[in-house]
Motif scaffolding. Structure first.
Motif, mmCIF file in Angstrom:
data_model
loop_
_atom_site.group_PDB
_atom_site.id
_atom_site.type_symbol
_atom_site.label_atom_id
_atom_site.label_comp_id
_atom_site.label_asym_id
_atom_site.label_seq_id
_atom_site.Cartn_x
_atom_site.Cartn_y
_atom_site.Cartn_z
ATOM 1 N N ALA A 242 -11.974 6.290 -9.059
ATOM 2 C CA ALA A 242 -10.524 6.861 -7.889
ATOM 3 C C ALA A 242 -11.058 7.248 -6.086
ATOM 4 N N ILE A 243 -10.178 7.746 -5.415
ATOM 5 C CA ILE A 243 -9.837 7.475 -4.425
ATOM 6 C C ILE A 243 -8.872 8.848 -3.664
ATOM 7 N N TYR A 244 -9.516 10.371 -3.211
ATOM 8 C CA TYR A 244 -8.225 11.095 -3.007
ATOM 9 C C TYR A 244 -9.271 11.837 -1.809
ATOM 10 N N ILE A 245 -7.631 12.752 -1.405
ATOM 11 C CA ILE A 245 -8.460 13.465 -0.339
ATOM 12 C C ILE A 245 -7.863 14.954 -0.393
ATOM 13 N N ALA A 246 -8.092 15.331 0.881
ATOM 14 C CA ALA A 246 -8.223 16.833 0.487
ATOM 15 C C ALA A 246 -8.008 17.427 1.761
ATOM 16 N N HIS A 247 -6.698 18.371 2.277
ATOM 17 C CA HIS A 247 -6.204 19.417 3.203
ATOM 18 C C HIS A 247 -6.733 20.323 3.289
ATOM 19 N N SER A 253 -5.892 26.719 2.364
ATOM 20 C CA SER A 253 -6.555 26.856 0.828
ATOM 21 C C SER A 253 -6.304 24.868 1.361
ATOM 22 N N ASP A 254 -6.555 24.332 0.295
ATOM 23 C CA ASP A 254 -7.312 23.099 0.099
ATOM 24 C C ASP A 254 -5.590 22.136 -0.364
ATOM 25 N N SER A 255 -5.119 21.627 0.188
ATOM 26 C CA SER A 255 -4.066 21.078 -0.518
ATOM 27 C C SER A 255 -4.594 19.293 -0.686
ATOM 28 N N TRP A 256 -3.637 18.859 -2.336
ATOM 29 C CA TRP A 256 -4.929 18.003 -2.471
ATOM 30 C C TRP A 256 -4.270 16.408 -2.540
ATOM 31 N N TYR A 257 -4.692 15.575 -2.562
ATOM 32 C CA TYR A 257 -3.858 14.198 -2.734
ATOM 33 C C TYR A 257 -4.326 12.885 -3.285
ATOM 34 N N ASP A 258 -3.937 12.979 -4.365
ATOM 35 C CA ASP A 258 -4.664 11.050 -4.956
ATOM 36 C C ASP A 258 -3.675 10.235 -4.475
ATOM 37 N N MET A 259 -4.849 9.129 -4.088
ATOM 38 C CA MET A 259 -4.390 7.309 -3.826
ATOM 39 C C MET A 259 -4.384 6.673 -4.155
ATOM 40 N N VAL A 286 -4.707 10.303 13.293
ATOM 41 C CA VAL A 286 -4.260 11.804 13.100
ATOM 42 C C VAL A 286 -3.217 11.744 14.995
ATOM 43 N N VAL A 287 -2.302 11.049 14.611
ATOM 44 C CA VAL A 287 -1.242 11.663 15.905
ATOM 45 C C VAL A 287 -0.469 12.866 16.436
ATOM 46 N N GLY A 288 -1.444 14.043 17.052
ATOM 47 C CA GLY A 288 -0.086 14.942 17.213
ATOM 48 C C GLY A 288 -0.824 16.216 15.668
ATOM 49 N N ASN A 289 0.767 16.839 15.039
ATOM 50 C CA ASN A 289 0.163 17.032 13.816
ATOM 51 C C ASN A 289 0.597 16.060 12.963
ATOM 52 N N THR A 290 0.883 14.466 12.847
ATOM 53 C CA THR A 290 0.411 14.025 11.729
ATOM 54 C C THR A 290 -0.627 13.557 11.050
ATOM 55 N N VAL A 307 0.378 13.622 5.632
ATOM 56 C CA VAL A 307 0.331 14.591 5.955
ATOM 57 C C VAL A 307 0.464 15.429 6.881
ATOM 58 N N ASP A 308 1.636 16.308 6.701
ATOM 59 C CA ASP A 308 2.295 16.345 8.045
ATOM 60 C C ASP A 308 1.135 18.167 8.348
ATOM 61 N N MET A 309 1.020 18.131 9.736
ATOM 62 C CA MET A 309 -0.223 19.514 9.193
ATOM 63 C C MET A 309 0.965 20.533 10.574
ATOM 64 N N SER A 310 1.882 20.394 10.997
ATOM 65 C CA SER A 310 2.685 21.580 11.829
ATOM 66 C C SER A 310 2.400 22.704 11.542
#
Length: 356
Positions: A242-247, A253-259, A286-290, A307-310
């Motif tokens: 599997a592939i997943y990411i953490a922000h 705290s981490d937010s997780w996203y299954d890809m 990354v462009v700005g907060n995106t 992922v919205d990083m605003s």
């Protein structure tokens, strides 16, 4: 082993357990096509008694041969060090050994790394010219703040110019375009893209169920946190990973996203997963907060996670970034010599205002 539960083939015999654990012990068997497995106890050193609490049959497949994916570039030379095929002047390398005895993993700095450095065990050129990274469960760590070993590149925009500090908002690191304008002027670059093509060769097969089979293959690191980490994970009973990411927000705290598939420790075999040895690509942008992460495979649709990083706090003054790529082992509970390994065929970093 048997295909019909009638005719049996012996693939392992005359084996003895350690006798001092209730946990799993591994016994390699001859590769065999079978539908049924039978275990016959033949006693112990004192009598005819045996006790088996649980059995797992690992690394089974449906008989389909693993994908044979040619290296994505035919101009990689297998007879040179990694720097002969890749521009490594804007990277340092951490490997899980402590040759100088300072209690930390060794760091190979830009100039040495780009001058044909290689390590036959942890960082070397593969037979197809790819750049191979390996990290065992047991090894030196980069600091007291990490529990895991790594063989991993760390981006260094200063390209060997030691007049620039490795830390802070300066010419060695980059910032988001949402950062204050003074930070954008001071930094070595603004926003960023990391493009990588790789295959994961091996993941850990021993250790805690929460850690087994997982490895980080790319990330953005900030001052203290990680805006993104890309994980590959293949469980022992699955043929695909599997592939997943953490922000991780700044101080949060981490937010997780299954890809692709699931990061669950009990996940079923992902039907669209990635096998060991299968070449794929990722892009971190990354462009700005995106933040956008894209997984790419030949003949398949891209898998994209935005992922919205605003609200993540990285647009505050003083927050600096750098890319990392390689293998960051996420298992410290397995056998000491168990390991993760990946081979990269492309590692390209780009930033606004960065000339290389």
């Amino acid at each position: 082993m048997s295909d019909d539960n009638s005719s049996w083939t012996r693939v392992l015999s005359n084996q003895t357990s350690s006798g001092n654990t209730a946990g799993f012990e591994k016994y390699p068997v001859t590769e065999t096509s079978a539908r049924y497995v039978r275990i016959t106890g033949e006693g112990n050193s004192a009598n005819n008694w045996n006790s088996i609490l649980e059995t797992e049959i690992l690394d089974c497949t449906d008989g389909t041969p693993p994908p044979v994916t040619p290296p994505p570039s035919g101009d990689l030379d297998p007879n040179v060090a990694p720097s002969g095929n890749f521009d490594l002047l804007d990277w340092t390398l951490s490997i899980p050994v402590d040759t100088d005895g300072d209690g930390k993993a060794d760091t190979i700095k830009e100039n040495e790394l780009s001058a044909s450095y290689e390590n036959n065990e942890f960082f070397f050129t593969a037979a197809d010219g790819g750049m191979t990274f390996k990290a065992p469960v047991d090894g030196a760590k980069t600091s007291t703040n990490t529990s895991y070993t790594r063989s991993e590149l760390r981006e260094m925009l200063r390209r060997g110019d030691t007049s620039h500090s490795t830390k802070g908002v300066g010419k060695n690191n980059w910032v988001f375009s949402s950062a204050p304008s003074s930070d954008q002027t001071a930094a070595g670059g603004v926003d960023g893209t990391l493009d990588a093509t790789l295959k994961v060769d091996h993941v850990t097969t021993t250790g805690s169920s929460s850690q087994i089979g997982r490895v980080i293959v790319g990330q953005i690191h900030a001052n203290d946190d990680e805006p993104v980490r890309i994980y590959y994970r293949k469980l022992p009973g699955n043929s695909k990973g599997a592939i997943y990411i953490a922000h991780e927000p700044n101080g949060g705290s981490d937010s997780w996203y299954d890809m692709i598939g699931s990061r669950s420790s009990s996940a079923s075999n992902p039907s669209d997963g990635i096998e060991l040895g299968e070449v794929f690509s990722y892009q971190i942008k990354v462009v700005g907060n995106t933040l956008t992460v894209t997984i790419m495979r030949e003949g398949k649709a891209d898998v994209v996670q935005e992922v919205d990083m605003s609200s993540s706090g990285y647009d505050a003054g003083g927050q600096y970034m750098y890319f990392k790529a390689g293998v960051y082992n996420q298992n410290n509970t397995g056998d000491a010599n168990d390991y993760v390994q990946a081979t990269f065929y492309k590692v390209e970093n780009k930033h606004q205002g960065y000339a290389y």
